[in-house]
Design a protein around this motif. Structure first.
Motif, short mmCIF file in Angstrom:
data_model
loop_
_atom_site.label_atom_id
_atom_site.label_comp_id
_atom_site.label_asym_id
_atom_site.label_seq_id
_atom_site.Cartn_x
_atom_site.Cartn_y
_atom_site.Cartn_z
N GLU A 1 2.13 4.78 -14.87
CA GLU A 1 0.69 4.51 -14.81
C GLU A 1 0.36 3.30 -13.93
OE1 GLU A 1 2.30 1.95 -18.14
OE2 GLU A 1 2.70 3.92 -17.25
N VAL A 2 1.39 2.57 -13.51
CA VAL A 2 1.20 1.37 -12.69
C VAL A 2 1.59 1.68 -11.24
CG1 VAL A 2 1.88 -1.04 -12.31
CG2 VAL A 2 1.67 -0.14 -14.65
N GLU A 3 0.75 1.27 -10.32
CA GLU A 3 1.08 1.41 -8.89
C GLU A 3 1.80 0.14 -8.44
OE1 GLU A 3 -1.09 1.95 -4.52
OE2 GLU A 3 -2.29 1.95 -6.36
N PHE A 4 3.10 0.25 -8.24
CA PHE A 4 3.88 -0.90 -7.79
C PHE A 4 3.88 -0.94 -6.26
CE2 PHE A 4 5.67 -0.24 -12.03
CZ PHE A 4 5.70 -1.54 -12.51
N SER A 5 3.66 -2.13 -5.72
CA SER A 5 3.68 -2.33 -4.28
C SER A 5 4.71 -3.40 -3.94
CB SER A 5 2.30 -2.76 -3.76
OG SER A 5 1.36 -1.71 -3.93
N MET A 6 5.62 -3.06 -3.07
CA MET A 6 6.69 -3.97 -2.68
C MET A 6 6.24 -4.82 -1.50
SD MET A 6 9.88 -4.58 -3.59
CE MET A 6 11.41 -5.27 -2.94
N ARG A 7 6.30 -6.14 -1.65
CA ARG A 7 6.05 -7.04 -0.53
C ARG A 7 7.36 -7.24 0.24
NH1 ARG A 7 3.82 -10.11 -4.58
NH2 ARG A 7 5.72 -11.34 -4.52
N GLY B 1 0.82 2.69 11.04
CA GLY B 1 -0.10 3.29 10.08
C GLY B 1 -0.35 2.48 8.83
N LYS B 2 0.11 1.22 8.80
CA LYS B 2 -0.12 0.39 7.62
C LYS B 2 -1.54 -0.17 7.66
CE LYS B 2 2.80 -0.21 5.15
NZ LYS B 2 3.29 0.67 4.04
N GLU B 3 -2.23 -0.09 6.53
CA GLU B 3 -3.61 -0.56 6.44
C GLU B 3 -3.74 -1.88 5.69
OE1 GLU B 3 -6.41 3.30 6.45
OE2 GLU B 3 -5.21 3.09 4.62
N ASP B 4 -2.72 -2.23 4.93
CA ASP B 4 -2.74 -3.46 4.13
C ASP B 4 -1.58 -4.36 4.53
OD1 ASP B 4 -4.80 -2.17 2.78
OD2 ASP B 4 -3.47 -1.46 1.18
N ILE B 5 -1.83 -5.66 4.61
CA ILE B 5 -0.77 -6.62 4.90
C ILE B 5 -0.95 -7.84 4.01
CG2 ILE B 5 -0.59 -5.89 7.32
CD1 ILE B 5 -1.99 -8.58 8.04
N ALA B 6 0.05 -8.71 4.03
CA ALA B 6 -0.04 -10.00 3.35
C ALA B 6 0.23 -11.09 4.38
CB ALA B 6 0.97 -10.09 2.21
N VAL B 7 -0.53 -12.18 4.30
CA VAL B 7 -0.33 -13.33 5.17
C VAL B 7 -0.03 -14.54 4.30
CG1 VAL B 7 -1.80 -12.43 6.99
CG2 VAL B 7 -2.80 -13.88 5.21
N GLY B 8 0.45 -15.61 4.93
CA GLY B 8 0.82 -16.78 4.15
C GLY B 8 -0.35 -17.63 3.73
N THR B 9 -1.27 -17.90 4.66
CA THR B 9 -2.36 -18.84 4.39
C THR B 9 -3.69 -18.27 4.86
OG1 THR B 9 -2.19 -19.95 6.54
CG2 THR B 9 -0.76 -20.77 4.76
N VAL B 10 -4.77 -18.91 4.43
CA VAL B 10 -6.10 -18.47 4.84
C VAL B 10 -6.30 -18.68 6.34
CG1 VAL B 10 -7.25 -20.68 4.36
CG2 VAL B 10 -8.55 -18.55 4.23
N ASP B 11 -5.66 -19.71 6.90
CA ASP B 11 -5.77 -19.95 8.35
C ASP B 11 -5.13 -18.81 9.13
OD1 ASP B 11 -6.93 -22.78 8.52
OD2 ASP B 11 -5.28 -23.02 7.11
N GLU B 12 -4.01 -18.29 8.64
CA GLU B 12 -3.38 -17.14 9.30
C GLU B 12 -4.27 -15.91 9.19
OE1 GLU B 12 1.22 -18.61 8.42
OE2 GLU B 12 0.34 -16.96 7.27
N PHE C 1 10.57 2.31 0.07
CA PHE C 1 9.53 1.60 -0.69
C PHE C 1 8.16 2.16 -0.27
CE2 PHE C 1 12.99 -1.52 -0.05
CZ PHE C 1 13.33 -1.77 -1.37
N PRO C 2 7.78 3.31 -0.78
CA PRO C 2 6.50 3.91 -0.38
C PRO C 2 5.33 2.96 -0.61
CG PRO C 2 7.80 5.46 -1.68
CD PRO C 2 8.50 4.14 -1.77
N GLY C 3 4.49 2.82 0.43
CA GLY C 3 3.32 1.96 0.31
C GLY C 3 3.62 0.48 0.34
N PHE C 4 4.75 0.08 0.90
CA PHE C 4 5.11 -1.34 0.91
C PHE C 4 4.08 -2.16 1.70
CE2 PHE C 4 7.05 -0.05 4.94
CZ PHE C 4 6.84 -1.15 5.74
N ILE C 5 4.01 -3.45 1.37
CA ILE C 5 3.08 -4.37 2.02
C ILE C 5 3.87 -5.25 3.00
CG2 ILE C 5 1.37 -6.19 1.70
CD1 ILE C 5 0.56 -3.54 0.44
N PRO C 6 3.64 -5.12 4.31
CA PRO C 6 4.33 -6.00 5.26
C PRO C 6 3.79 -7.43 5.16
CG PRO C 6 3.35 -4.07 6.35
CD PRO C 6 2.77 -4.15 4.99
N VAL C 7 4.69 -8.39 5.14
CA VAL C 7 4.29 -9.80 5.12
C VAL C 7 4.35 -10.33 6.55
CG1 VAL C 7 4.83 -12.10 4.26
CG2 VAL C 7 5.13 -10.11 2.77
#
Length: 395
Positions: free
Chosen positions: A226-232, A50-61, A23-29
């Motif tokens: 044409e769409v950049e898909f990112s896997m969470r 080397g990951k620059e982008d992540i996902a978190v659950g809440t704004v507090d996290e 999953f190239p460019g995946f987003i770690p949760v």
């Protein structure tokens, strides 16, 4: 005392490298309890990978991780319905929005924040750029804009923008169920949203997806180049392969108990002769916590019924094992300790020995995390101790 998570870090990092290939460019949760590892530890690892982008659950996290780590982009997965503070005026955060009400609240919160603290606004020298993801409703039936609302989203965005707050749509996001939905159905939902977004002018150059196989993900990239898909990836990244981890509990004390003798907080009577074995780990660590089970079929229903009958007689199976056998709780687990019952005549562990324990990693909190080469060092030490015992046993 210690409830320990042992991690084969080399194999774990190798797994992350393989995941990047699939999953190239995946987003770690990184959210909740950090899937048992802790959010800070996971953040350290993804930065090192080397990951620059992540996902978190809440704004507090997000707030907590921003104190110790720096990422280019941090996606907040849960819609915000609480108030913000000055610390939230950060450029790299992206908020998930799945309804008109959520959009209004988010924009109004930033408007109030910038209005109350004019210094925070004037220091930027320009309107604050509020980054959002448009959450698309899927078969999950969780929060998300309905497909019929796609044509209204841009108007709703313009309604809540002001001189202080400008909104930038970073892309679309859709979350699929893990089971019960085939790829053709997922593909249709993605296609419907991409088509609707193009018709009304919603930015659809990037779309965040979940619960797809590598082949399905590659199929999407070929069908919509044409769409950049990112896997969470959350559970599938951190916990899909349990061979990297071991969870063990230290035996703290062993006490003999006679039939009819009282013990524990509730002073229950022992129903037979045996041993009370105190081990590390209790409710504060996630021991004894269960999620509701969805029974499918007669066999699973019968199994749940049997356990319910056991519970009526204060018999509760524990997640601890010894010599391959599941053990029974002597009484409900305490906050940081559990008491197990070993019947007379059965092998009993020694104080200091470690027992395997199976915990739900998304609710577990460990006293310590041991990684290689520490794991190798401990394994080598145990091996030497076993050899020493064997030599001492030779007459």
């Amino acid at each position: 005392m210690s409830l320990t998570l042992y991690l084969n870090r080399r194999a774990w990092l190798s797994h992350m490298e393989e995941t990047e290939k699939r999953f190239p460019g995946f987003i770690p949760v990184i959210k909740g309890n950090g899937y048992g590892f802790g959010n800070r530890y996971l953040a350290d690892e993804v930065l090192q990978a080397g990951k620059e982008d992540i996902a978190v659950g809440t704004v507090d996290e997000a707030r907590q991780l921003e104190k110790t780590h720096s990422f280019r982009e941090m996606i907040v997965l849960t819609p915000l319905l609480t108030e913000l503070n000055v610390a939230d005026l950060v450029p790299g955060r992206v908020y998930t929005v799945g309804s008109r009400e959520q959009l209004r609240h988010l924009a109004a919160s930033f408007e109030r924040l910038l209005s109350d603290d004019r210094r925070a606004w004037t220091q930027t020298g320009a309107p604050f750029r509020l980054n959002i993801l448009i959450k698309c409703r899927s078969a999950m039936k969780r929060y998300g804009f309905d497909l019929q609302e796609a044509g209204k989203v841009l108007d709703w965005i313009r309604e809540v923008e002001s001189d202080r707050v400008r909104i930038e749509v970073k892309g679309l996001s859709i979350h699929f169920p893990k089971t019960g939905m085939d790829f053709a159905a997922k593909e249709r939902e993605i296609g419907n949203w991409l088509e609707a977004a193009r018709k009304v002018g919603l930015p659809a150059g990037r779309m965040y997806v979940s619960h797809l196989t590598p082949d399905q993900f590659q199929n999407l990239t070929r069908q919509w180049p044409e769409v950049e898909f990112s896997m969470r990836l959350g559970t599938d990244l951190w916990l899909s392969d349990k061979s990297f981890i071991e969870t063990k509990s230290t035996v703290l004390d062993v006490k003999e108990v006679k039939r009819g003798e009282r013990f524990g907080y509730k002073q229950l009577r022992s129903y037979r002769n045996g041993w009370l074995v105190c081990v590390a780990g209790g409710t504060a660590n996630g021991v004894g916590l269960e999620s509701p089970a969805s029974a499918r079929g007669l066999k699973e229903r019968l199994k749940l019924t049997v356990f319910w009958i056991f519970h009526l007689f204060n018999l509760h199976l524990s997640p601890f094992t010894y010599k391959g056998k599941r053990l029974w709780f002597a009484e409900p687990p305490h906050m940081q300790t559990s008491v197990l019952f070993f019947p007379s005549g059965s092998p009993v562990p020694e104080v200091g020995e470690e027992l395997p324990v199976q915990l739900r990693m998304t609710t577990a909190t460990f006293d310590r995390l041991v990684t290689d080469p520490e794991v190798e060092e401990l394994s080598g030490r145990e091996e030497q101790e076993e050899k020493g015992k064997a030599l001492n046993a030779i007459p």
